[in-house]
Design an enzyme around this catalytic site. Structure first.
Site, PDB file in Angstrom:
ATOM      1  N   ASP A   1      34.338  31.749  37.967  1.00 48.78           N
ATOM      2  CA  ASP A   1      35.813  31.634  38.373  1.00 48.78           C
ATOM      3  C   ASP A   1      35.635  30.673  39.720  1.00 48.78           C
ATOM      4  O   ASP A   1      34.647  30.613  40.195  1.00 48.78           O
ATOM      5  CB  ASP A   1      36.346  32.844  38.742  1.00 48.78           C
ATOM      6  CG  ASP A   1      37.649  33.180  39.225  1.00 48.78           C
ATOM      7  OD1 ASP A   1      38.576  32.213  38.620  1.00 48.78           O
ATOM      8  OD2 ASP A   1      37.845  33.766  40.399  1.00 48.78           O
TER       9      ASP A   1
ATOM     10  N   ASP B   1      38.490  30.433  42.581  1.00 52.47           N
ATOM     11  CA  ASP B   1      39.115  31.242  43.840  1.00 52.47           C
ATOM     12  C   ASP B   1      38.666  32.635  43.962  1.00 52.47           C
ATOM     13  O   ASP B   1      38.757  33.366  43.199  1.00 52.47           O
ATOM     14  CB  ASP B   1      40.632  31.302  43.788  1.00 52.47           C
ATOM     15  CG  ASP B   1      41.379  31.093  45.160  1.00 52.47           C
ATOM     16  OD1 ASP B   1      40.418  30.761  46.136  1.00 52.47           O
ATOM     17  OD2 ASP B   1      42.602  31.440  45.281  1.00 52.47           O
TER      18      ASP B   1
ATOM     19  N   ASP C   1      35.556  37.498  40.789  1.00 55.33           N
ATOM     20  CA  ASP C   1      36.126  38.299  41.623  1.00 55.33           C
ATOM     21  C   ASP C   1      37.020  39.351  41.166  1.00 55.33           C
ATOM     22  O   ASP C   1      37.334  40.365  41.923  1.00 55.33           O
ATOM     23  CB  ASP C   1      36.473  37.763  42.875  1.00 55.33           C
ATOM     24  CG  ASP C   1      37.754  36.884  42.727  1.00 55.33           C
ATOM     25  OD1 ASP C   1      37.794  36.067  41.593  1.00 55.33           O
ATOM     26  OD2 ASP C   1      38.663  37.216  43.422  1.00 55.33           O
TER      27      ASP C   1
HETATM   28 MG   LIG Z   1      39.225  34.587  41.396  1.00 56.31          MG
END
Ligand SMILES: [Mg+2]
Length: 359
Positions: A24, A26, A222
């Site tokens: 991923d 961001d 995240d």
């Molecule tokens: Mg993310």
């Protein structure tokens, strides 16, 4: 490849055990314009160890080359073919069902339009051009006239696909409406619910794994409800990092479909072995750490005594192995009472925030 809904161990570094990291962006590699600390060295180190990387993003507005250029500016040299976007996932779905009559109306940014063209699809600009399918992805310039065009086409019988259904989009001023919120306006006006291809759907991860020739992919993210849920849906193991949205308490309260396979502070976890938690005499141990969950209380066994954590406790610092033991204990306790939703985890919603001790 399937994994159970609890933590696994890896006796060697993850970057040796898995051949491709499906990363991923961001909250993992960067936060907005800024790089996440340690991310460039960790990615470069993983590559040196033989692991390939493929970035997987729900951002459908930016073309892969634009994402690659951004990463390269952040000292992570990246090629466009190392990026899989939700726009590409949507284009792959349209192409898989296309015939000579297929005409795509894209409602979104240039990245979305380019992804359709790259699949050889015919792209039209108006509902008056008789589109057979509408594909909607986020772009900050989208307005009422764009949404109206989608509604005209869908009400006239066109199919409907969304690149992703994220309700919100993080910006430097806070959370803003994401693609799912703009899709909701079209759904409200048409009564038609789109199919989605971005995370947490499995298809974007399967596409990313195929494009990178992955045999043993590892998803890294995240967010539990997109990255980790998508990894579970795809049947791939996952590494959760604490540099973005979801923190330790969210992980401890995760439902089975959103539980990661491995835990780390940040991307440096790729270079480490991961000890597996084991159940021993009612407690879960990991390395030197031990944890158990009793009703709504987490109890960590430490040298010199027990630390009891429940709603209203002060924020506390834990070691990474304590985090692992606590996650295994909290998940097992929740499973034992058959909870299926986050708001019914055995740990309460106001469980105190836990921070990782710097190691
Ligand atoms: Mg993310």
């Amino acid at each position: 490849m399937t994994t159970g809904a609890t933590l696994l161990g890896s006796s060697g570094p993850l970057q040796n055990a898995y051949d491709v990291a499906l990363l991923d962006l961001d909250g993992v590699v960067y936060r907005g314009a800024l790089g996440v600390p340690h991310a460039p060295e960790a990615v470069i180190g993983a590559r040196a160890a033989g692991m390939r990387v493929m970035y997987v993003t729900n951002n459908a507005a930016r073309a892969p080359q634009t994402v690659a250029d951004h990463l390269t500016e952040l000292d992570i040299p990246t090629r466009a073919d190392e990026v899989t976007t939700a726009a590409q996932a949507a284009a792959a779905l349209v192409a898989s069902e296309a015939d000579a009559t297929t005409r795509v109306l894209t409602i979104g940014g240039d990245g979305l339009r380019q992804a359709m063209l790259a699949e050889g699809l015919t792209v039209v600009a108006s509902a008056d051009d008789a589109p057979t399918v509408v594909v909607q992805g986020f772009a900050p310039t989208l307005g009422w006239t764009d949404l109206a065009e989608a509604v005209y086409a869908i009400r006239a019988g066109a199919g409907y696909i969304a690149s992703n259904l994220d309700a919100t989009l993080p910006t430097d001023r806070g959370m803003a409406p994401g693609n799912g919120s703009l899709v909701a306006a079209v759904v409200h006006a048409t009564g038609v619910t789109p199919r989605s291809t971005g995370k947490p759907q499995a298809s974007i991860f399967h596409q990313a794994a195929r494009r990178s020739d992955a045999e043993r992919p590892l998803v890294v993210g995240d967010r539990l409800d997109t990255d980790i849920a998508g990894a579970r849906a795809a049947g791939y193991p996952s590494l959760h990092v604490l540099t973005g949205v979801d923190q330790i308490t969210e992980v401890l309260r995760a439902v089975p479909g959103e539980r990661p396979t491995f835990l780390a502070a940040d991307l440096r976890g790729l270079a480490h072995a991961h000890p597996e938690p084991h159940r021993r005499q009612g407690a879960w141990t990991c390395g030197a750490a031990a944890a158990r969950v009793d009703d709504a209380t987490l109890i960590l066994t430490r040298v010199g005594g027990e630390l009891t954590l429940t709603a209203g406790s002060d924020p506390t610092t834990v070691s990474l192995d304590e985090f692992r033991a606590a996650a295994a204990a909290a998940w097992a306790a929740s499973d034992a009472v058959g909870t299926a939703r986050a708001d019914t985890s055995v740990l309460p919603a106001d469980f105190p925030p836990l921070r990782l001790a710097s190691e």
